[in-house]
Design an enzyme around this catalytic site. Structure first.
Site, short mmCIF file in Angstrom:
data_model
loop_
_atom_site.label_atom_id
_atom_site.label_comp_id
_atom_site.label_asym_id
_atom_site.label_seq_id
_atom_site.Cartn_x
_atom_site.Cartn_y
_atom_site.Cartn_z
N ALA A 183 15.00 4.33 -31.02
CA ALA A 183 16.38 4.66 -30.68
C ALA A 183 17.19 4.70 -31.97
O ALA A 183 16.74 4.22 -33.02
CB ALA A 183 16.97 3.65 -29.71
N LYS A 184 18.36 5.25 -31.90
CA LYS A 184 19.29 5.23 -33.02
C LYS A 184 20.68 5.46 -32.48
O LYS A 184 20.88 6.11 -31.45
CB LYS A 184 18.95 6.32 -34.03
N GLY A 185 21.66 4.91 -33.17
CA GLY A 185 23.05 5.10 -32.78
C GLY A 185 23.90 5.37 -34.00
O GLY A 185 23.47 5.17 -35.14
#
Length: 422
Positions: A109-111
């Protein structure tokens, strides 16, 4: 398969091209590729805050979860002016391959939030951090998606994330984020993990090419958390640091830089600017100086077709995510005997490995010593390093393609085993 129109930009296209090359090598059927590559979920939110001058500002926030086949998703959150959903999606994809290569029970994931954090006051930074997490609460959780720091964020931001999530749950949930301060449930060694991991793998590569630490030279491009820790660790082992840079300045001295003085300067000023007037160099030229170890530890796509042939390093240790373009990779593959590449999903995996340790400790409420954390980290990195070199030799492919092949294959097999629901 074509790259999805939902995500755009050079960084996402780069992740797609890397995957396609490895998918061809693995003979993955065309109709199975989209399910493996495309992210499961992308969330785009607006984050309004009150500025110190009384005005209201709205910042765009993102979170991309690549897959949940092996467990919850895991990945950092960056605050940077150039963040967009395509970049975040690419980073999530790379995180999946990284976690799979390291044998962690995570999807990637990444934000991110599109903002220059240097333009925010401390109060505004806290307000934006809390608002971003508030908007993410329906989509994250200790067994759904676990956040961590990245460019522009740090331990304090993770503490605000954790506190905001905990207030909504009515109890302390420290395992919702990793990279927290030790005082709020973080683990010893997490902040240093990525940089120390880079230095450890550089040491393994030096052994492989019969290069001694004593007298060796290194250039660090990107003197943030990863680059500075890598520089300090390598210097403590006898490597001479001859060049460093960040987004404000670049310095080079073939006789060696005083890393201790650099560290004190950055601690006081937060940036390299102002450290010296005599040793300045064009940041682009810094990458091309002769050295034994080159550590790109800043942003994506800094090594491309225009400069890769001019590299004069013996070891390329990718502390950043995606610093080398596919075009440059083709040329590096032709220079295998000259340059030993430690690809990003192996080289900078120390952060997510120790984040996994922090998550486990938080779930169990049982904490380890820093020595235990580091010993486990180096064991995990050594295992992945050996697997990558073994796969590269067996298949006669580059270290990058070997690392990606292991990661992609792991995810592919897990999806095949679980099947397609409903």
């Amino acid at each position: 398969m074509q790259s999805s129109s939902a995500y755009g930009g050079e960084v996402f296209d780069m992740a797609f091209r890397q995957f396609e090359a490895v998918a061809n090598h693995l003979d993955i059927p065309t109709d199975e590729r989209q399910r493996i590559f495309l992210p499961k979920r992308a969330v785009v939110v607006s984050c309004p805050i009150h500025r110190d001058d009384g005005s209201t500002a709205v910042f765009q926030g993102y979170r991309v979860q690549h897959h949940l086949t092996l467990g919850p998703t895991k990945g950092g959150t960056r605050f940077a002016a150039n963040v967009d959903v395509g970049e975040v999606a690419a980073l999530a994809v790379w995180m999946s391959w990284k976690c799979a290569l390291a044998g962690l029970p995570y999807g990637g994931a990444k934000g991110g939030v599109t903002v220059d954090p240097h333009t925010l006051s401390p109060r505004e930074m806290e307000a934006l951090s809390r608002r971003y997490m508030q908007e993410m609460i329906p989509f994250v959780g200790p067994h759904i998606d676990v956040m961590a720091p990245d460019m522009g964020t740090n331990e304090q931001v993770m503490a605000w994330f954790m506190d905001t999530y905990s207030m909504y749950q009515g109890k302390t949930v420290s395992e919702i984020v990793t990279g927290k301060p030790v005082e709020t449930g973080g683990t010893l060694g997490r902040r240093e993990a990525t940089g120390r991991g880079v230095a450890y793998l550089v040491g393994q590569a030096m052994k492989k090419i019969n290069l001694s630490h004593s007298g060796a030279t290194a250039i660090i491009q990107g003197y943030g958390n990863v680059g500075s820790i890598a520089a300090l660790t390598l210097a403590s082992q006898g490597v001479r640091i001859i060049g460093v840079s960040d987004h404000t300045a670049a310095f080079y001295d073939p006789k060696g830089l005083d890393v201790g003085a650099l560290e004190r300067h950055v601690r006081e000023r937060r940036v390299l600017r102002g450290f010296s007037n005599e040793m300045t160099i064009d940041p682009a030229d810094l990458l091309l100086q002769k050295c034994d170890v080159l550590v790109p530890a800043a942003t994506e796509r800094v090594i491309g077709s225009e400069n890769v042939s001019k590299l004069q390093c013996r070891i390329l240790a990718e502390g950043a995510n995606g610093p080398t373009t596919p075009e440059a990779d083709e040329i590096l593959d032709q220079r295998r005997d000259e340059i030993f590449v430690i690809p990003d999903i192996l080289c900078n995996a120390g952060g997510v490995i120790v984040s996994y340790f922090e998550w486990v400790q938080g779930l169990q409420q049982f904490f380890w010593s820093e020595r235990e954390v580091m010993d486990r980290l180096y064991q995990a990195l050594q295992r992945s390093y050996d697997q990558v070199l073994g796969r590269a030799k067996r298949d006669n492919i580059s270290h990058r393609n070997a690392a990606l092949a292991i990661g992609v294959e792991t995810v592919m097999r897990a999806k095949a085993t679980r099947g397609l629901f409903p």
